[in-house]
Design a protein around this motif. Sequence first.
Motif, PDB file in Angstrom:
ATOM      1  N   ASP A 139       0.963   6.985  12.938  1.00  0.00           N
ATOM      2  CA  ASP A 139       1.525   6.088  13.387  1.00  0.00           C
ATOM      3  C   ASP A 139       2.412   6.104  12.389  1.00  0.00           C
ATOM      4  N   SER A 140       3.048   6.720  11.202  1.00  0.00           N
ATOM      5  CA  SER A 140       3.872   7.040  10.414  1.00  0.00           C
ATOM      6  C   SER A 140       4.022   8.054  10.244  1.00  0.00           C
ATOM      7  N   ASN A 141       3.640   8.900  10.851  1.00  0.00           N
ATOM      8  CA  ASN A 141       4.275  10.709  11.058  1.00  0.00           C
ATOM      9  C   ASN A 141       5.642  10.678  10.641  1.00  0.00           C
ATOM     10  N   PRO A 142       5.776  11.685   9.613  1.00  0.00           N
ATOM     11  CA  PRO A 142       6.921  12.436   8.694  1.00  0.00           C
ATOM     12  C   PRO A 142       6.799  12.897  10.092  1.00  0.00           C
TER      13      PRO A 142
ATOM     14  N   VAL B   5       1.215  -1.549  -0.055  1.00  0.00           N
ATOM     15  CA  VAL B   5      -0.207   0.391  -0.037  1.00  0.00           C
ATOM     16  C   VAL B   5       0.817   1.391  -0.309  1.00  0.00           C
TER      17      VAL B   5
ATOM     18  N   THR C   2       0.253   4.769   0.719  1.00  0.00           N
ATOM     19  CA  THR C   2       0.090   5.744   1.778  1.00  0.00           C
ATOM     20  C   THR C   2       0.856   7.379   1.179  1.00  0.00           C
ATOM     21  N   ALA C   3       0.169   7.993   0.493  1.00  0.00           N
ATOM     22  CA  ALA C   3       0.448   9.571   0.205  1.00  0.00           C
ATOM     23  C   ALA C   3      -0.318  10.435   1.291  1.00  0.00           C
ATOM     24  N   THR C   4       0.640  11.235   1.925  1.00  0.00           N
ATOM     25  CA  THR C   4       0.430  11.673   3.618  1.00  0.00           C
ATOM     26  C   THR C   4      -0.647  12.266   2.978  1.00  0.00           C
ATOM     27  N   ALA C   5      -0.475  13.318   1.568  1.00  0.00           N
ATOM     28  CA  ALA C   5      -1.452  14.205   1.406  1.00  0.00           C
ATOM     29  C   ALA C   5      -2.557  14.394   0.748  1.00  0.00           C
TER      30      ALA C   5
ATOM     31  N   GLU D 104      -4.339   7.115  12.238  1.00  0.00           N
ATOM     32  CA  GLU D 104      -3.390   6.435  11.382  1.00  0.00           C
ATOM     33  C   GLU D 104      -1.960   6.597  11.025  1.00  0.00           C
ATOM     34  N   MET D 105      -2.627   8.134  10.781  1.00  0.00           N
ATOM     35  CA  MET D 105      -1.151   8.798   9.911  1.00  0.00           C
ATOM     36  C   MET D 105      -0.365   9.062  11.312  1.00  0.00           C
TER      37      MET D 105
END
Lengths: 104, 206, 290
Positions: C60-63, C9, C11-14, C57-58
Amino acid sequence: MADPMKIRAQMKGDVAEVRVLMAHAMETGQRKDNAGNLVPAHFIQQVTVEVGGKLVIQGQTGTSVSRNPVFAFKVKGAKAGDKVVVNWVDNKGDKRTDEAAIAA
Amino acid sequence: MHPKNLALAACAALPFLAATQPAQADADRRAVAMAVIKKDFEPRGQAGLDRLAEDGLQTLCNRTGNNPPAYVAQRLEADQMAGIRYPSDGKLLGDWKQGEQIAQSGRGFTWTDNPGLPVGGNCYNCHQIAPKEQSFGTVGPSLYQFGKLRGNGPDIQKYVYGKIFNAKAFNLCSEMPRFGHVGALNEQQIRHLVALLLDPESPVNK
Amino acid sequence: MRIALILAVATATAAALPIPGWAQAKAAARKPPPPAAAPKAEEKDAATLEFEKFRAEMEDSNPAELFEAKGEELWKARRGPRNVSLAESCDLGLGVGVVKGAYVQTPRHYPDAGAVMDAERRIVWCMVEKQGFNFDDIAKRPFASDTHTPDITSLVTYVAAQSKNMKLAVPLDDPKVREAYEIGKEIAAYRAGPYDFSCNTCHGADGKRIRMQALPNISTPQGALRGVQGWPGYRMTGGVMLTHQWRMGDCFRQQRFPQPKYASDAVAYLLTYLIGTANGLEYKGPGIKR
């Protein structure tokens, strides 16, 4: 040089969950800066992932992927301790390779 | 001084002290705060340092925690009221469609805004107005069905025009900006907003 | 060993995730409203709930983690004209080089600087006084833009991340910090400018919104916490990492005020009031913002 990726890999049952965070501007080539000039396209074009020495993903990405993108995927058959190696190459030829071991 | 008199004097002084001691401390801190603000801001874009200075009304609201004594508030409200300029032709009802556009726009007066562009009414930021727009704020009361509930005769037209021109004429420390008073909205724009609230054809009153 | 790729998957952050969420939320919001009834104070609308799901959700993988990693490198590297690292020279209040728990204990008073400083201001002070950087060079472009993230932003993100899940503990029993808190409270109440706005115009009462944006009441501990939580934050709009100092400046922008000077007393005092009011509550570390 490009900034490092953040790779997290962990076994969940017999499946490894891998999350990769990449630092990249991912410019589409269509955005204008404050002065109204087009910002040239700059984006990751190629992503490869190896787990335990085997190629599991060879992908192409484009300008629809956001800045600082996150990739998440699951790998069957991997085990704790296996090395995850992620590599990307962008349209300007910049590249970056990072690795992490799968946690138990 | 006789001990009894001394006791009386102390009694008389007590409520005074109790009332002024914390207020004095607050006033000192406010003075420091204002000095800090004065030294620690810099102009940017259209937002100059002149904006940090209080006008008389702001001074009073700031000094009293937005709760000035009624007798002062009434006089200053009267001053604000006297400054409201109604259109010379007496026409207060404009075009509600243009009013809706003005109500939608939150543009204007920030350091990132282009000072050459018209300033918006910011209305939906704080008020519910037409039912179609669901993205509305709740800092101010709902204005939905404003005209339907209150009619649209000359008195209410004058009230709405005046309120938008200078809300402080009606409630001295109101949170609502003085759109006409500060030159954010012109006569024509305020007319359109009056129509948005009062015109029977406006979706606000459907 | 047979490795099968079962799911990939991107996942594009924006771009990828929020669109379905927002589209649903918008569709839900199109329903006709009850006549003249403004939503109740703490009632969460569909859009807010959707966004919270997405945010969880974000997180968990915060830029923000990317900037945290960069910040850690910068903290440990020998840099500046004096070629020293912050790790070996900078005291955030808990001893030279100690970052664990330092962020939640700022702003505080630093006798060596003779000032109350929030974490960002303190790191800038260290960069200038210990590493020999020029303050004006840092203050010229102190915040991230779409093309540039200054080192100070990454450093703040790193330091903030080292206080993840710790309780806010601004040392308000220090009289100098208490005084800063009280002055900050006055700054928050100060109405001026073309629209007569103060911080409290929007953030002084419970249950208010500007458009769909819920406004925390910073005079209460829970409300103040909402003004602290998630800063420094990765803003998905534009994909930029922004600090709490930036957020204070943006409030003044919307207040139609001029700009507060970078790393100034005014911002430090305001942050002392804001963070101090939330004392005792848990800080979750760098966050993610719309």
